[in-house]
Design an enzyme around this catalytic site. Structure first.
Site, PDB file in Angstrom:
ATOM      1  N   CYS A 123      30.802  -2.878  -4.776  1.00  0.00           N
ATOM      2  CA  CYS A 123      31.174  -2.629  -6.163  1.00  0.00           C
ATOM      3  C   CYS A 123      32.627  -2.145  -6.246  1.00  0.00           C
ATOM      4  O   CYS A 123      33.541  -2.940  -6.053  1.00  0.00           O
ATOM      5  CB  CYS A 123      30.200  -1.659  -6.827  1.00  0.00           C
ATOM      6  SG  CYS A 123      30.324  -1.684  -8.636  1.00  0.00           S
ATOM      7  N   HIS A 225      25.218  -4.044  -5.809  1.00  0.00           N
ATOM      8  CA  HIS A 225      24.819  -2.836  -5.084  1.00  0.00           C
ATOM      9  C   HIS A 225      23.654  -3.130  -4.127  1.00  0.00           C
ATOM     10  O   HIS A 225      22.486  -2.883  -4.465  1.00  0.00           O
ATOM     11  CB  HIS A 225      24.420  -1.734  -6.070  1.00  0.00           C
ATOM     12  CG  HIS A 225      25.575  -1.078  -6.730  1.00  0.00           C
ATOM     13  ND1 HIS A 225      26.158   0.073  -6.238  1.00  0.00           N
ATOM     14  CD2 HIS A 225      26.289  -1.424  -7.834  1.00  0.00           C
ATOM     15  CE1 HIS A 225      27.172   0.420  -7.024  1.00  0.00           C
ATOM     16  NE2 HIS A 225      27.267  -0.473  -7.986  1.00  0.00           N
ATOM     17  N   GLU A 227      22.677  -1.488  -1.642  1.00  0.00           N
ATOM     18  CA  GLU A 227      21.957  -0.272  -1.225  1.00  0.00           C
ATOM     19  C   GLU A 227      20.764   0.020  -2.131  1.00  0.00           C
ATOM     20  O   GLU A 227      19.874   0.797  -1.756  1.00  0.00           O
ATOM     21  CB  GLU A 227      22.927   0.926  -1.213  1.00  0.00           C
ATOM     22  CG  GLU A 227      23.216   1.577  -2.554  1.00  0.00           C
ATOM     23  CD  GLU A 227      24.196   0.825  -3.418  1.00  0.00           C
ATOM     24  OE1 GLU A 227      24.486   1.281  -4.543  1.00  0.00           O
ATOM     25  OE2 GLU A 227      24.708  -0.227  -2.962  1.00  0.00           O
TER      26      GLU A 227
END
Length: 252
Positions: A123, A225, A227
């Protein structure tokens, strides 16, 4: 029989953090912070995460000697990069700048590239990678697109379908299309010369960039993202694998 120590070593993966006021019990102090999902992603992929905080705005950047202890670098998400870094005045919609974080993370990127370390930007990290290499950003996507499909509502990730570019490392890792978690109001505008577009959203927004020269090694930035998806650790696994290979090459 004792196992080989070099086979057991988990690569050391640096994760950028940011300084924010926080409360811990009786204390109200400035802390180096990072959502645990990044740490979890690196550990689940077989890496050893280490947090890399910035110091004050006037502090020295990271040196090659310090960065050389790492096996790879992950540039994490966060606030907007200061538009002054790419020669623009801030718009009213652009977040307050964090000069210390920008300064330290750009120094990290440049050291990592000089040292040949694998780099993954997430990001803000993808945006910072483009800026560090000479590119620019769209400061507010709703000014150039219809709607806010990449940041639907406050503190809520949007699900975005991303199409990867043929021949890209991202397509090799993730396939032709992938659904991802997005939360951004900025994106790559003018691409840095040393990067190429590796994926786009249906509206044309650049969603991933990578090294223009495949021989340059692992250099990848994604606007989404990863994660946030515990079921899909492929990007974290890729940077850990690249770190392991780079470390082995240095040892040889």
């Amino acid at each position: 029989m004792a196992s080989n120590a070099s086979e057991e070593r988990r690569p050391l993966i640096g994760l950028t953090t940011y300084l924010e006021p926080s409360r811990h019990g009786d204390w109200d102090v400035v802390s180096a912070l990072l959502p645990a999902a990044y740490v979890d992603g690196v550990r689940a992929a077989g890496g050893r995460p280490v947090l890399l905080p910035p110091s004050g705005p006037q502090g020295p950047g990271w040196s090659d000697a310090e960065v050389s202890d790492l096996d790879a670098l992950v540039l994490t998400g966060g606030g907007d990069v200061d538009p002054a870094r790419y020669g623009q005045a801030p718009l009213a919609s652009t977040g307050s700048p964090n000069p210390a974080r920008d300064h330290h993370e750009i120094s990290l990127v440049r050291s990592a590239l000089r040292l040949g370390l694998p780099v993954l930007g997430i990001c803000r990290g993808a945006q910072l990678l483009n800026v560090a290499l000479g590119g620019t950003l769209h400061q507010h996507l709703p000014d150039v697109l219809d709607g806010r499909r990449h940041q639907a509502s406050t503190a809520t990730f949007a699900r975005t379908q991303v199409r990867t570019e043929p021949g890209s490392r991202v397509r090799e890792l993730l396939g032709a299309e992938v659904a991802v978690h997005c939360y951004h109001h900025q994106a790559v505008d003018r691409l840095a010369e040393d990067l190429r577009v590796a994926a786009r959203a249906a509206d044309g927004t650049v969603e991933a960039v990578e090294a223009a020269d495949p021989a340059a090694g692992f250099l990848l930035g994604v606007q989404w993202h990863p994660e946030q998806d515990a079921a899909d650790r492929r990007l974290f696994a890729a940077v850990v694998a690249a770190a392991r290979e780079a470390s082995a090459a240095v040892s040889r």
